[in-house]
Design an enzyme around this catalytic site. Sequence first.
Site, mmCIF file in Angstrom:
data_model
loop_
_atom_site.group_PDB
_atom_site.id
_atom_site.type_symbol
_atom_site.label_atom_id
_atom_site.label_comp_id
_atom_site.label_asym_id
_atom_site.label_seq_id
_atom_site.Cartn_x
_atom_site.Cartn_y
_atom_site.Cartn_z
ATOM 1 N N LYS A 44 10.852 3.633 -4.434
ATOM 2 C CA LYS A 44 10.374 2.240 -4.305
ATOM 3 C C LYS A 44 8.930 2.083 -4.808
ATOM 4 O O LYS A 44 8.101 2.982 -4.625
ATOM 5 C CB LYS A 44 10.455 1.854 -2.824
ATOM 6 C CG LYS A 44 9.749 0.579 -2.416
ATOM 7 C CD LYS A 44 10.592 -0.649 -2.611
ATOM 8 C CE LYS A 44 9.851 -1.910 -2.149
ATOM 9 N NZ LYS A 44 10.479 -3.141 -2.619
ATOM 10 N N CYS A 129 6.412 -8.340 -9.511
ATOM 11 C CA CYS A 129 6.561 -8.512 -8.072
ATOM 12 C C CYS A 129 5.434 -9.406 -7.568
ATOM 13 O O CYS A 129 4.496 -9.704 -8.306
ATOM 14 C CB CYS A 129 6.523 -7.160 -7.376
ATOM 15 S SG CYS A 129 5.086 -6.224 -7.811
HETATM 16 C C1 DHB Z 1 9.329 -7.384 -3.777
HETATM 17 C C2 DHB Z 1 9.146 -6.477 -4.799
HETATM 18 C C3 DHB Z 1 9.687 -6.743 -6.009
HETATM 19 O O1 DHB Z 1 9.548 -5.898 -7.067
HETATM 20 C C4 DHB Z 1 10.376 -7.925 -6.195
HETATM 21 O O2 DHB Z 1 10.905 -8.197 -7.372
HETATM 22 C C5 DHB Z 1 10.546 -8.813 -5.186
HETATM 23 C C6 DHB Z 1 10.004 -8.546 -3.965
HETATM 24 C C7 DHB Z 1 8.747 -7.115 -2.464
HETATM 25 O O3 DHB Z 1 8.600 -5.948 -2.073
HETATM 26 O O4 DHB Z 1 8.447 -8.102 -1.785
#
Ligand code: DHB
Length: 311
Positions: A44, A129
């Site tokens: 992750k 993100c």
């Molecule tokens: C999150 C991370 C991501 O890469 C994404 O596309 C959406 C949410 C997150 O951890 O909130």
Amino acid sequence: MNTEMNIWNVKFEDIIYNSSGPECTTLAHLNALWASSSSAIMIKSCSPEPRDGNPTPRYVETDLGSINSMWLPNLWYKEYIGYIPKLKQDYKKPVVCSIVGFKPQDFYDLVTAFQQDSDVDMLEVNLSCPNVVGKPQIAYDFEASEEIIKNICAIPGDKPIGLKLPPYFDPIHVDAMANIILKYDIDFVTCINSVGNTLIIDPETEQPLIKPKGWLGWLGWDYIKPIALANVRWFYKRIWHKTKIIGCGGIKNGVDVFEHLLAWASIVQLGTILAKEGPGCFARISREFQEYMDKKWYTSLDEIIGNLKEL
Ligand code: DHB
């Protein structure tokens, strides 16, 4: 059919592994991926400090997929770097790590650490993100993206580097990102990250499904497959001669894998289905893909990848 695939110097025994998404944050998750039929272990998105992420409920499944607003919970990049040798004991498969930063220097520091002081096989830099409140995700800011990409590509190291891209909804934006990618040594792109800032309402309770971020979250699975396929295809048209594409979005069975390959993905990642079904999903989907290929009389991946038929 032989489904081995190389992403430059990294060898995958099969074309299916997990995305940086659900079920790849804790060491127990990573051990489960190690023991599964996933062809790699994706870790992750990790950050310069450990993160708890948002309060719950922050991940909810529906019939059509999932919505989340996790806000990047992870153990900390150094914790993962320390654990990778354990994952590679009795070497079974490549370890890939997703990296995230909150300012350009973070990306530089983390890529340097993984390139120079880790046993990771491949790096996926997450430009898509919710990094900084009040700012767009980085990959929607082309100047900021280019600065980061230029800097991380200049770091010495032999580990392939790729970008996790957001869904683009207009070809002009794909052109802008593709032009940046072509200027630097980006080895692969992963299309797509989840589709952000969406609202799902439960009509029974008359409430939204998730709590954080004004109840808005990021969608995966059936909701997003056509968007993922379009992005794979759009990037293929622009960068196929230089950069590999990893397909991600909406895969829950062997036919979905086939569609991503036809669009030009070389290999695919699974997110929501891993959370819904558990690590058994890799073996099932791989078997279904093989069965579908037998039914269609295909004998090699080369006959499939990118060979979407003209209409
Ligand atoms: C999150 C991370 C991501 O890469 C994404 O596309 C959406 C949410 C997150 O951890 O909130």
